[in-house]
Design a protein around this motif. Structure first.
Motif, PDB file in Angstrom:
ATOM      1  N   GLN A 123       0.867  -1.189   0.000  1.00 18.64           N
ATOM      2  CA  GLN A 123       0.000   0.000   0.000  1.00 18.64           C
ATOM      3  C   GLN A 123       0.905   1.242   0.000  1.00 18.64           C
ATOM      4  O   GLN A 123       2.093   1.148   0.344  1.00 18.64           O
ATOM      5  CB  GLN A 123      -0.916  -0.009   1.242  1.00 18.64           C
ATOM      6  N   PRO A 124       0.374   2.413  -0.366  1.00 21.29           N
ATOM      7  CA  PRO A 124       1.240   3.595  -0.528  1.00 21.29           C
ATOM      8  C   PRO A 124       2.087   3.933   0.700  1.00 21.29           C
ATOM      9  O   PRO A 124       3.218   4.422   0.569  1.00 21.29           O
ATOM     10  CB  PRO A 124       0.239   4.721  -0.818  1.00 21.29           C
ATOM     11  N   ASP A 125       1.588   3.651   1.924  1.00 25.00           N
ATOM     12  CA  ASP A 125       2.359   3.994   3.131  1.00 25.00           C
ATOM     13  C   ASP A 125       3.253   2.859   3.620  1.00 25.00           C
ATOM     14  O   ASP A 125       3.934   3.014   4.636  1.00 25.00           O
ATOM     15  CB  ASP A 125       1.398   4.419   4.244  1.00 25.00           C
ATOM     16  N   GLY A 126       3.229   1.714   2.921  1.00 19.27           N
ATOM     17  CA  GLY A 126       4.049   0.583   3.339  1.00 19.27           C
ATOM     18  C   GLY A 126       3.533  -0.020   4.632  1.00 19.27           C
ATOM     19  O   GLY A 126       2.422   0.277   5.089  1.00 19.27           O
ATOM     20  N   GLY A 127       4.340  -0.881   5.244  1.00 14.33           N
ATOM     21  CA  GLY A 127       3.919  -1.532   6.494  1.00 14.33           C
ATOM     22  C   GLY A 127       4.032  -0.551   7.660  1.00 14.33           C
ATOM     23  O   GLY A 127       5.126  -0.137   8.026  1.00 14.33           O
ATOM     24  N   MET A 128       2.886  -0.152   8.201  1.00 10.89           N
ATOM     25  CA  MET A 128       2.917   0.822   9.305  1.00 10.89           C
ATOM     26  C   MET A 128       2.023   0.327  10.453  1.00 10.89           C
ATOM     27  O   MET A 128       0.869  -0.054  10.234  1.00 10.89           O
ATOM     28  CB  MET A 128       2.425   2.196   8.838  1.00 10.89           C
ATOM     29  N   VAL A 129       2.612   0.353  11.650  1.00 11.26           N
ATOM     30  CA  VAL A 129       1.893  -0.088  12.853  1.00 11.26           C
ATOM     31  C   VAL A 129       1.977   1.028  13.874  1.00 11.26           C
ATOM     32  O   VAL A 129       2.972   1.761  13.919  1.00 11.26           O
ATOM     33  CB  VAL A 129       2.539  -1.395  13.412  1.00 11.26           C
ATOM     34  N   VAL A 130       0.932   1.186  14.682  1.00  9.06           N
ATOM     35  CA  VAL A 130       1.030   2.129  15.795  1.00  9.06           C
ATOM     36  C   VAL A 130       0.850   1.345  17.097  1.00  9.06           C
ATOM     37  O   VAL A 130      -0.001   0.462  17.185  1.00  9.06           O
ATOM     38  CB  VAL A 130       0.011   3.289  15.694  1.00  9.06           C
ATOM     39  N   VAL A 131       1.711   1.657  18.046  1.00  2.00           N
ATOM     40  CA  VAL A 131       1.568   1.052  19.379  1.00  2.00           C
ATOM     41  C   VAL A 131       1.054   2.120  20.330  1.00  2.00           C
ATOM     42  O   VAL A 131       1.598   3.226  20.383  1.00  2.00           O
ATOM     43  CB  VAL A 131       2.919   0.486  19.879  1.00  2.00           C
ATOM     44  N   HIS A 132       0.008   1.789  21.060  1.00  2.00           N
ATOM     45  CA  HIS A 132      -0.485   2.674  22.120  1.00  2.00           C
ATOM     46  C   HIS A 132       0.039   2.174  23.466  1.00  2.00           C
ATOM     47  O   HIS A 132      -0.114   0.998  23.786  1.00  2.00           O
ATOM     48  CB  HIS A 132      -2.023   2.664  22.171  1.00  2.00           C
ATOM     49  N   LEU A 133       0.631   3.092  24.213  1.00  2.00           N
ATOM     50  CA  LEU A 133       1.027   2.771  25.590  1.00  2.00           C
ATOM     51  C   LEU A 133       0.021   3.459  26.485  1.00  2.00           C
ATOM     52  O   LEU A 133      -0.176   4.674  26.388  1.00  2.00           O
ATOM     53  CB  LEU A 133       2.427   3.331  25.868  1.00  2.00           C
ATOM     54  N   HIS A 134      -0.631   2.720  27.329  1.00  2.00           N
ATOM     55  CA  HIS A 134      -1.635   3.289  28.240  1.00  2.00           C
ATOM     56  C   HIS A 134      -0.956   3.570  29.581  1.00  2.00           C
ATOM     57  O   HIS A 134      -0.409   2.659  30.197  1.00  2.00           O
ATOM     58  CB  HIS A 134      -2.799   2.317  28.431  1.00  2.00           C
ATOM     59  N   VAL A 135      -0.998   4.848  29.974  1.00  2.00           N
ATOM     60  CA  VAL A 135      -0.241   5.259  31.159  1.00  2.00           C
ATOM     61  C   VAL A 135      -1.164   5.959  32.155  1.00  2.00           C
ATOM     62  O   VAL A 135      -1.843   6.931  31.792  1.00  2.00           O
ATOM     63  CB  VAL A 135       0.911   6.225  30.767  1.00  2.00           C
ATOM     64  N   ASP A 136      -1.184   5.459  33.369  1.00  2.00           N
ATOM     65  CA  ASP A 136      -1.946   6.118  34.442  1.00  2.00           C
ATOM     66  C   ASP A 136      -1.094   7.285  34.954  1.00  2.00           C
ATOM     67  O   ASP A 136      -0.027   7.080  35.534  1.00  2.00           O
ATOM     68  CB  ASP A 136      -2.206   5.100  35.564  1.00  2.00           C
ATOM     69  N   VAL A 137      -1.580   8.518  34.710  1.00  2.00           N
ATOM     70  CA  VAL A 137      -0.752   9.701  35.031  1.00  2.00           C
ATOM     71  C   VAL A 137      -1.189  10.383  36.332  1.00  2.00           C
ATOM     72  O   VAL A 137      -0.776  11.505  36.633  1.00  2.00           O
ATOM     73  CB  VAL A 137      -0.757  10.729  33.867  1.00  2.00           C
ATOM     74  N   ARG A 138      -2.072   9.707  37.091  1.00  2.00           N
ATOM     75  CA  ARG A 138      -2.530  10.263  38.390  1.00  2.00           C
ATOM     76  C   ARG A 138      -3.119  11.674  38.220  1.00  2.00           C
ATOM     77  O   ARG A 138      -3.923  11.870  37.371  1.00  2.00           O
ATOM     78  CB  ARG A 138      -1.387  10.254  39.420  1.00  2.00           C
ATOM     79  N   ASP A 139      -2.622  12.668  38.979  1.00  2.00           N
ATOM     80  CA  ASP A 139      -3.225  14.009  38.933  1.00  2.00           C
ATOM     81  C   ASP A 139      -2.563  14.940  37.917  1.00  2.00           C
ATOM     82  O   ASP A 139      -2.871  16.134  37.886  1.00  2.00           O
ATOM     83  CB  ASP A 139      -3.172  14.662  40.322  1.00  2.00           C
ATOM     84  N   ALA A 140      -1.645  14.406  37.106  1.00  2.00           N
ATOM     85  CA  ALA A 140      -0.984  15.262  36.107  1.00  2.00           C
ATOM     86  C   ALA A 140      -1.801  15.272  34.817  1.00  2.00           C
ATOM     87  O   ALA A 140      -2.593  14.357  34.566  1.00  2.00           O
ATOM     88  CB  ALA A 140       0.410  14.735  35.810  1.00  2.00           C
TER      89      ALA A 140
END
Ligand code: MEV
Length: 368
Positions: free
Chosen positions: A133-150
């Motif tokens: 495909q035009p963009d080639g092999g592309m993957v996105v990884v989501h990291l889920h982070v608990d940031v407390r009160d920030a």
């Protein structure tokens, strides 16, 4: 407070090329009761009638028991883009299989957060494009982070940068962008309110309730109206966020992306008939912080939190959402009955009158 909470030297440390300070009115939203707790809402905004309208709507909502807020855990999403991947399916499988190792490394890059009881909790990998495909092999990884009160932008960006090389190695690809997503779908507030008909408009309550429901349907049926409907909501949300020196642009971006998450652009708040009155409900992502960022150095923002009576990001998120829902109710009620201009222009008139008076006072001072 007279200085607006900032001196020029501090401004100079906050951003670049500073030439002064810029003030806005700081007001208090009244009558808010959220999860059975009375709250004063700090609101910073330049637009007349928003604070009065929000306070008026909050009074009606109070008659129905106040706002109910459900605030999710403070989970932010960091995205790592991976490029040039020969086998995206296999890459995703391998990334998920090594989740524990990735999380362990991510936690090393967020030690202070982990010490405060937060930190990276899970990952997700998605294919965005395949080889050929035009963009080639592309993957996105989501990291889920608990940031407390920030608010968490800096924290999750650090985590994303810290694990990106490992992700590239596992996936057999190369590292692309490493940055938070402002579409914080795991950090949401659901806010709702019920208003008895008589609190809406005395004897005409049922008629006004139906007119508000019809106004809400208009936004569900038409994107042009939905944009304005949501703008009115953000009047309240942003005013509370501004007062606490939060990044309202990120919340705006998230709110509008969330409004369009199912394909079409939708109203964030919807009103319908409830038992004995009107029922309104809204869910939106609210990535807000009560620690770190500009808040640390902004005396007025610190004062705003004292006024709110809470240092918890969850409470601030609930208050911002309540302000948004109140503004929406006030706008729909005005629009569906007497029209917006009467009340709005009366308050606007005060500004024009005030400005004319200031001009004429200045004129008189010049010529004693
Ligand atoms: C003005 O700032 C906001 C409104 O246009 C919102 C609405 O139309 O619902 C009054």
């Amino acid at each position: 407070m007279e200085s607006g909470g900032l001196d020029t030297a501090t401004c100079d440390q906050m951003i670049e090329n500073v030439i002064g300070r810029y003030s806005l009115p700081f007001a208090v939203g009244l009558n808010f009761r959220i999860n059975d707790r009375d709250m004063l809402l700090p609101m910073v905004i330049e637009e007349p009638s928003v604070v009065a309208a929000a306070s008026n709507a909050a009074r009606m909502i109070r008659a129905g028991g106040g706002f109910k807020a459900e605030v999710s855990a403070p989970i932010m999403i960091a995205q790592v883009q991976l490029l040039d991947i020969a086998d995206p399916e296999q890459a995703c499988r391998q990334l998920m299989a090594r989740e524990a190792e990735i999380i362990a490394l991510a936690r090393e890059h967020s030690e202070s957060l982990v010490r405060r009881g937060g930190g990276p909790v899970s990952i997700e990998a998605r294919i965005l494009s395949r080889p050929g495909q035009p963009d080639g092999g592309m993957v996105v990884v989501h990291l889920h982070v608990d940031v407390r009160d920030a608010m968490g932008a800096n924290l999750v960006n650090t985590v994303a940068e810290g694990v990106a090389e490992l992700l590239a190695e596992i996936s057999g690809g190369t590292v692309g962008l490493r940055i938070l997503s402002n579409l914080a779908t795991q950090r949401t507030v659901k806010i709702s309110a019920s208003i008895p008909d008589e609190a809406l408009a005395g004897q005409d309550g049922a008629k006004v309730r139906d007119a508000i429901i019809s106004a809400s349907r208009f936004a569900e049926l038409d994107t042009y109206r939905a944009a304005t409907h949501n703008k009115g909501i953000m009047n309240g949300v942003d005013a509370v966020l501004m007062s606490t020196a939060n990044d309202w642009r990120s919340v705006e971006a998230g709110a509008h992306a969330y409004a369009a998450k199912d394909g079409g652009y939708r109203p964030l708040a919807v009103w319908s008939a409830g038992p004995g009155g009107l029922y309104g409900e809204m869910t939106l992502p609210l990535a807000v912080g009560t620690v770190g960022g500009s808040l640390q150095v902004h005396a007025a923002a610190k004062f705003a939190l004292r006024l709110l009576g809470s240092e918890s990001a969850a409470d601030l998120a609930a208050a911002s959402a309540a302000a948004g829902l109140a503004c929406n109710l006030a706008a729909l009620r005005a629009l569906a009955t007497e029209g917006i201009q009467r009340g709005h222009m009366a308050l606007h008139g005060r500004i024009v009158e005030g400005a004319n008076k200031t001009r004429s006072d200045a004129h008189h001072e010049e010529r004693p």
